[in-house]
Design an enzyme around this catalytic site. Sequence first.
Site, PDB file in Angstrom:
ATOM      1  CE  LYS A 177       3.583   5.437   2.146  1.00 32.70           C
ATOM      2  NZ  LYS A 177       4.678   4.561   2.574  1.00 32.70           N
ATOM      3  NE  ARG A 183      10.110   1.148   5.269  1.00 32.08           N
ATOM      4  CZ  ARG A 183      10.015   1.485   6.385  1.00 32.08           C
ATOM      5  NH1 ARG A 183      10.725   0.627   7.496  1.00 32.08           N
ATOM      6  NH2 ARG A 183       8.874   1.952   7.206  1.00 32.08           N
ATOM      7  N   PRO A 234       0.623  -1.106  -0.039  1.00 25.56           N
ATOM      8  CG  PRO A 234      -0.894  -1.671   1.639  1.00 25.56           C
ATOM      9  CD  PRO A 234       0.392  -1.948   1.114  1.00 25.56           C
ATOM     10  CD  GLU A 235       5.056   2.572  -2.435  1.00 29.70           C
ATOM     11  OE1 GLU A 235       5.438   3.695  -2.526  1.00 29.70           O
ATOM     12  OE2 GLU A 235       5.774   1.515  -2.165  1.00 29.70           O
TER      13      GLU A 235
END
Length: 273
Positions: free
Chosen positions: A51, A252, A2-3
């Site tokens: 988001k 990340r 989800p972005e």
Amino acid sequence: MPEGDTVFRAAHRLDAALAGAEVTRFELRVPQVATVDLTGQRVHGVVPRGKHLLHRIGDTTVHSHLKMEGEWHVYRRGERWRAAGFKARAVIGGGAPDGQEWETVGFDLADIAVVPTREEDSLVGHLGPDPLAADWDPVEATRRVSADPREIHVALLDQRSIAGFGNEYANEILFVRGVHPFTPTSQVDVAAAIDLGTRMIRANRDRSGRTFTGDSRPGRSTWVYRREGRPCRRCGTLIEGGTLGADPTRERIVFWCPRCQPAPDVTAAVPIS
């Protein structure tokens, strides 16, 4: 993952089903807000903010965040859910003006909060400009990102500077721009990177499958993201990977082509084990 584009599509599906409806079922299955009941209230709309998702119901806003695995589904009343019921964190059903009964279900939502709509800023006021919002301000986004002293990959992910880009976007933006993810932000044409990212996320917002290469077939939609050890689609050099983050708790995975994205002299990547 989800972005901002995923959240944008989810908001529009939810808005199409619920806007104008009177709430006939309302359940928040998380302890801190489990007693809230907005049954009988009118849904004014569902809007995205980076988001984040905001359900505006009566004088109240229900906020949710998808994080890594969350998703919202839309069903006709009585339709079988496509995910396990124990994963449901929110259920909001309503009768639309056309007589259709809809049920929307949020599965694996990471964050749910309820505030008076007039206090929405307490939840999303810290966010930077959103490239998918009507009030998108690229100049302000560029100013905020440019002021970040960290690596450009980290700066692009800071939602306080620009809301909506996630890890996949950061990796793909930097490849297309020919910028190594460890490059200090001060050495990057930030305006050009943000302009590219805006065009990417706007192109993807109405697609069912995200693509950066123009090819939506499985395994062909990204330039470098999750392609470590595979040939670069441009030059054939093997893609490399590492980790990078604002701190060890927020690292990340990052990917780059060592030929198309020359490494800066200031650091070396941490290999993925």
